[in-house]
Write a protein that holds these residues in place. Structure first.
Motif, PDB file in Angstrom:
ATOM      1  N   LEU A 380       0.875  -1.165   0.000  1.00 16.30           N
ATOM      2  CA  LEU A 380       0.000   0.000   0.000  1.00 16.30           C
ATOM      3  C   LEU A 380       0.906   1.206   0.000  1.00 16.30           C
ATOM      4  CD1 LEU A 380      -2.847   1.268   0.230  1.00 16.30           C
ATOM      5  CD2 LEU A 380      -2.493   1.335   2.699  1.00 16.30           C
ATOM      6  N   VAL A 381       0.789   2.053  -1.008  1.00 18.52           N
ATOM      7  CA  VAL A 381       1.648   3.227  -1.144  1.00 18.52           C
ATOM      8  C   VAL A 381       0.749   4.446  -1.195  1.00 18.52           C
ATOM      9  CG1 VAL A 381       3.550   4.263  -2.408  1.00 18.52           C
ATOM     10  CG2 VAL A 381       3.211   1.795  -2.498  1.00 18.52           C
ATOM     11  N   VAL A 382       1.068   5.454  -0.370  1.00 16.14           N
ATOM     12  CA  VAL A 382       0.204   6.619  -0.221  1.00 16.14           C
ATOM     13  C   VAL A 382       1.020   7.883  -0.374  1.00 16.14           C
ATOM     14  CG1 VAL A 382      -1.342   7.868   1.341  1.00 16.14           C
ATOM     15  CG2 VAL A 382      -1.351   5.364   1.313  1.00 16.14           C
ATOM     16  N   GLY A 383       0.509   8.815  -1.173  1.00 17.21           N
ATOM     17  CA  GLY A 383       1.100  10.135  -1.303  1.00 17.21           C
ATOM     18  C   GLY A 383       0.119  11.177  -0.807  1.00 17.21           C
ATOM     19  N   LEU A 384       0.590  12.126   0.007  1.00 12.36           N
ATOM     20  CA  LEU A 384      -0.270  13.126   0.632  1.00 12.36           C
ATOM     21  C   LEU A 384       0.171  14.515   0.210  1.00 12.36           C
ATOM     22  CD1 LEU A 384      -2.494  13.871   2.720  1.00 12.36           C
ATOM     23  CD2 LEU A 384      -0.720  13.813   4.467  1.00 12.36           C
ATOM     24  N   SER A 385      -0.764  15.314  -0.285  1.00 12.24           N
ATOM     25  CA  SER A 385      -0.447  16.670  -0.735  1.00 12.24           C
ATOM     26  C   SER A 385      -0.341  17.627   0.437  1.00 12.24           C
ATOM     27  CB  SER A 385      -1.538  17.164  -1.690  1.00 12.24           C
ATOM     28  OG  SER A 385      -2.701  17.542  -0.958  1.00 12.24           O
ATOM     29  N   ALA A 386       0.123  18.844   0.133  1.00 14.51           N
ATOM     30  CA  ALA A 386       0.079  19.933   1.102  1.00 14.51           C
ATOM     31  C   ALA A 386      -1.347  20.477   1.151  1.00 14.51           C
ATOM     32  CB  ALA A 386       1.054  21.026   0.691  1.00 14.51           C
ATOM     33  N   PRO A 387      -1.711  21.256   2.180  1.00 13.22           N
ATOM     34  CA  PRO A 387      -3.055  21.845   2.215  1.00 13.22           C
ATOM     35  C   PRO A 387      -3.296  22.712   0.991  1.00 13.22           C
ATOM     36  CG  PRO A 387      -1.980  22.063   4.345  1.00 13.22           C
ATOM     37  CD  PRO A 387      -0.933  21.596   3.389  1.00 13.22           C
ATOM     38  N   ALA A 388      -4.517  22.666   0.475  1.00  8.43           N
ATOM     39  CA  ALA A 388      -4.850  23.429  -0.721  1.00  8.43           C
ATOM     40  C   ALA A 388      -6.317  23.813  -0.679  1.00  8.43           C
ATOM     41  CB  ALA A 388      -4.552  22.623  -1.977  1.00  8.43           C
ATOM     42  N   GLY A 389      -6.709  24.701  -1.585  1.00  8.24           N
ATOM     43  CA  GLY A 389      -8.090  25.099  -1.745  1.00  8.24           C
ATOM     44  C   GLY A 389      -8.595  24.684  -3.105  1.00  8.24           C
ATOM     45  N   PRO A 390      -9.852  24.970  -3.413  1.00  5.66           N
ATOM     46  CA  PRO A 390     -10.430  24.520  -4.689  1.00  5.66           C
ATOM     47  C   PRO A 390      -9.659  24.987  -5.916  1.00  5.66           C
ATOM     48  CG  PRO A 390     -12.142  25.304  -3.209  1.00  5.66           C
ATOM     49  CD  PRO A 390     -10.846  25.661  -2.567  1.00  5.66           C
ATOM     50  N   ALA A 403       4.436  12.702  -4.372  1.00  4.93           N
ATOM     51  CA  ALA A 403       4.729  12.048  -3.094  1.00  4.93           C
ATOM     52  C   ALA A 403       4.555  10.534  -3.213  1.00  4.93           C
ATOM     53  CB  ALA A 403       3.812  12.606  -2.001  1.00  4.93           C
ATOM     54  N   LEU A 404       3.542  10.095  -3.983  1.00  2.03           N
ATOM     55  CA  LEU A 404       3.333   8.666  -4.209  1.00  2.03           C
ATOM     56  C   LEU A 404       4.535   8.054  -4.930  1.00  2.03           C
ATOM     57  CD1 LEU A 404       1.361   6.196  -4.223  1.00  2.03           C
ATOM     58  CD2 LEU A 404       0.604   7.009  -6.457  1.00  2.03           C
ATOM     59  N   SER A 405       5.040   8.761  -5.936  1.00  6.84           N
ATOM     60  CA  SER A 405       6.200   8.264  -6.680  1.00  6.84           C
ATOM     61  C   SER A 405       7.425   8.147  -5.772  1.00  6.84           C
ATOM     62  CB  SER A 405       6.494   9.198  -7.862  1.00  6.84           C
ATOM     63  OG  SER A 405       7.637   8.777  -8.563  1.00  6.84           O
ATOM     64  N   VAL A 406       7.626   9.150  -4.922  1.00 10.99           N
ATOM     65  CA  VAL A 406       8.759   9.119  -3.999  1.00 10.99           C
ATOM     66  C   VAL A 406       8.602   7.971  -3.007  1.00 10.99           C
ATOM     67  CG1 VAL A 406       9.926  10.387  -2.155  1.00 10.99           C
ATOM     68  CG2 VAL A 406       9.267  11.570  -4.260  1.00 10.99           C
ATOM     69  N   ARG A 412       8.511   3.194   0.940  1.00 12.34           N
ATOM     70  CA  ARG A 412       7.701   3.653   2.067  1.00 12.34           C
ATOM     71  C   ARG A 412       6.220   3.471   1.757  1.00 12.34           C
ATOM     72  NH1 ARG A 412       9.989   7.783   4.989  1.00 12.34           N
ATOM     73  NH2 ARG A 412       8.078   7.679   6.225  1.00 12.34           N
ATOM     74  N   ALA A 413       5.417   3.360   2.806  1.00 12.64           N
ATOM     75  CA  ALA A 413       3.976   3.274   2.608  1.00 12.64           C
ATOM     76  C   ALA A 413       3.344   4.651   2.515  1.00 12.64           C
ATOM     77  CB  ALA A 413       3.325   2.490   3.753  1.00 12.64           C
ATOM     78  N   LEU A 414       3.997   5.677   3.069  1.00  6.18           N
ATOM     79  CA  LEU A 414       3.425   7.023   3.075  1.00  6.18           C
ATOM     80  C   LEU A 414       4.525   8.058   2.963  1.00  6.18           C
ATOM     81  CD1 LEU A 414       1.099   9.117   3.600  1.00  6.18           C
ATOM     82  CD2 LEU A 414       1.642   8.881   6.039  1.00  6.18           C
ATOM     83  N   VAL A 415       4.323   9.031   2.075  1.00  4.02           N
ATOM     84  CA  VAL A 415       5.204  10.198   1.979  1.00  4.02           C
ATOM     85  C   VAL A 415       4.318  11.422   1.852  1.00  4.02           C
ATOM     86  CG1 VAL A 415       6.834  11.457   0.508  1.00  4.02           C
ATOM     87  CG2 VAL A 415       7.228   9.041   1.027  1.00  4.02           C
ATOM     88  N   GLU A 416       4.595  12.450   2.666  1.00  8.13           N
ATOM     89  CA  GLU A 416       3.889  13.717   2.583  1.00  8.13           C
ATOM     90  C   GLU A 416       4.696  14.681   1.731  1.00  8.13           C
ATOM     91  OE1 GLU A 416       2.377  15.351   6.212  1.00  8.13           O
ATOM     92  OE2 GLU A 416       2.517  13.413   7.246  1.00  8.13           O
ATOM     93  N   HIS A 417       4.021  15.389   0.855  1.00  7.55           N
ATOM     94  CA  HIS A 417       4.716  16.292  -0.062  1.00  7.55           C
ATOM     95  C   HIS A 417       5.481  17.369   0.694  1.00  7.55           C
ATOM     96  CE1 HIS A 417       5.244  19.515  -3.079  1.00  7.55           C
ATOM     97  NE2 HIS A 417       5.315  18.505  -3.934  1.00  7.55           N
ATOM     98  N   GLU A 418       4.935  17.832   1.802  1.00  7.03           N
ATOM     99  CA  GLU A 418       5.588  18.882   2.574  1.00  7.03           C
ATOM    100  C   GLU A 418       6.930  18.434   3.135  1.00  7.03           C
ATOM    101  OE1 GLU A 418       2.316  21.679   4.612  1.00  7.03           O
ATOM    102  OE2 GLU A 418       2.130  19.555   5.140  1.00  7.03           O
TER     103      GLU A 418
END
Length: 518
Positions: A380-390, A403-406, A412-418
């Motif tokens: 299970l590989v997860v990429g998480l963005s920084a906070p954003a608006g519409p 972040a998913l690619s990294v 890793r199972a999780l990488v946050e873009h920040e």
């Protein structure tokens, strides 16, 4: 309630008299069975009232009667009916004494009362008890249905708890308690989350019985749903095993909750289709259209800072994305948050409020999966963005993909873009393709140094680290700057590239750091 020895003794038509075991007449009677065998035990199931005339028994032999009665008690016989006036005018003292010693109720059956009358009385009482149970069960079903339609799951659980004189709780797909009755039952139900989790690993329908802490109650767990992955679970806690009427109520509750769960599937699928349309509009830079399509379905999710999660699962772990989806939706439901979950083939996209329960639950789930993966090689590989608006949804989606690619590159199972910019870029390059490029670029220099004709690799590293400052780099190496100039010309000759080219210097520096990081 089922017939007991006491109810048979009080039956005016039977005229039974108690000769021993008067303090044990409240025992339920499962059946009345007549047998003249010297040893009827092999044919007993337990709970019977055994009726005899002592045709083949030496009822006046104390030793024989002690053995006979002891065998009956061991087989679970709850009472012995002895017909007088057939072979014996009275019950022999040897049998009476043996029954008293073993605590076995002994009933005197007068000659005018046939065994068939006793059997009919027991059968009629059992039938009446079953009828009462079925009637009560139908009444409970009607009440549970009414509560389910008017009050929802909470009302249904309250009615069920009253029917079984205990407590009931409903768990979501993640094993968290979403409703319980009475009010105090929520904390007790939470203790059984590990048991619910284990139950969900079995195909539905599945059930198990567990003992409460300090054996304070008996708890039945039932999975809900018709698919391979149960969508919910029901717990019912009682002081003892439920009777027939209570069992009807439990089964009715299971059916109603399963029906509610399964009927929600088409609605859930429709919501996902709407969510997919909303997401595509956001990514296309049309936030106003996205809000118009979403309506009130996603609350203020599209107006507040949100995060985008892009997750991927391997072929061997088809449940990975389904599990993450359930975790996100369950956490959001418990926190009263809106969440947008969109399956995209072998990927899953989640749009959830920044700082909310859904994002935290997804991160925790990924962390737990990463720890488990070491044991079962799951994926299970997860990429998480920084906070954003519409307006910045498209940029956030790209961040989550990066972040998913990294995460894949790092294992890793999780990488946050920040967090990607918080460390060095070198870990991002630590894959086989980059190492192969670095080895190929520097191979000729390493081969030159292996002949003992100079130390070009170390000289190149020192010169690049000093940004081309000859004196400083030569001092680091302990050589004259003219020697260093000569070595750099040899590097250019061997590589066929100019060190005045900034791209060349960059590639050489990254190659050096990749093959021999400081």
């Amino acid at each position: 309630m089922p017939p007991t020895l006491a109810s048979l003794v009080h039956h005016s038509a039977l005229k039974l008299a108690v000769r021993a075991g008067a303090d044990r007449l409240d025992v339920p009677v499962r059946w009345a069975h007549a047998s003249e065998l010297a040893d009827p035990v092999p044919y007993m199931e337990g709970g019977e009232l055994l009726l005899i005339t002592a045709l083949k028994l030496d009822a006046e032999d104390p030793a024989a009667m002690r053995r006979y009665v002891k065998r009956l008690v061991g087989a679970g016989v709850v009472g012995l009916g002895f017909a007088v006036g057939v072979h014996y005018d009275d019950i022999p003292d040897a049998l009476v004494d043996a029954a008293r010693e073993e605590g076995l109720p002994l009933l005197e059956v007068p000659r005018r009362t046939p065994f068939l009358a006793i059997s009919k009385a027991v059968s009629a009482a059992i039938a009446a008890d079953q009828y009462r149970a079925v009637t009560a069960g139908f009444a409970a079903q009607r009440e549970l249905t009414r509560q389910a339609l008017t009050e929802g799951p909470q009302g249904l659980l309250a009615a069920l708890a009253a029917q079984v004189d205990g407590w009931a709780a409903l768990y979501d797909a993640s094993g968290a308690v979403v409703a319980a009755a009475p009010d105090w039952a929520g904390r007790r139900a939470a203790r059984f989350t590990p048991d619910v989790t284990r139950l969900r690993e079995r195909p539905a329908p599945a059930s198990s019985v567990v003992a409460g802490p300090e054996h304070e109650d008996r708890v039945e767990l039932h999975s809900l749903g018709t698919g391979r992955r149960p969508r919910a679970a029901l717990a019912v806690g009682t002081a003892a095993a439920p009777g027939t009427a209570e069992r009807y109520a439990v089964h009715s509750a299971i059916a109603l909750l399963t029906l509610t769960t399964e009927r929600s599937r088409p609605l859930h699928a429709a919501e996902q289709r709407i969510g997919a349309a909303v997401l595509h509009m956001l990514l296309a830079g049309e936030p106003d259209h996205a809000r118009a399509v979403a309506g009130d379905l996603y609350g203020g999710l599209l107006d507040a800072p949100f995060r985008i999660i892009v997750a991927a699962g391997g072929e061997a772990n088809g449940d990975a994305l389904g599990g993450l989806s359930e975790v996100a939706e369950s956490a959001a439901a418990r926190a009263g948050e809106a969440v947008l979950v969109v399956p995209e083939g072998e990927r899953l996209v989640v749009l959830a409020a920044d700082g909310g329960a859904a994002v935290a639950a997804c991160c925790d789930h990924a962390a737990g999966w990463e720890a488990a993966r070491k044991a079962d090689d799951g994926e299970l590989v997860v990429g998480l963005s920084a906070p954003a608006g519409p307006i910045a949804a498209s940029a956030a989606y790209k961040q989550a993909e990066q972040a998913l690619s990294v995460a894949r590159r790092r294992g890793r199972a999780l990488v946050e873009h920040e967090h990607m910019a918080a460390g060095s870029v070198l870990p991002l390059l630590a894959d086989d393709a980059v190492r192969a490029f670095a080895d190929g670029l520097l191979r000729a220099l390493h081969e030159h140094d292996a002949t003992g004709r100079g130390d070009l690799v170390a000289s190149l590293r020192a010169w690049l680290s000093r940004h081309g400052q000859w004196d400083a780099a030569a001092a680091d190496l302990g050589v004259h700057r003219h020697t260093l100039r000569y070595r750099m010309r040899r590097v250019e000759e061997i590589l066929g590239r100019s060190l005045d080219d900034p791209d060349t210097r960059m590639e050489l520096w990254l190659a050096l750091k990749t093959t021999s990081p400081d």
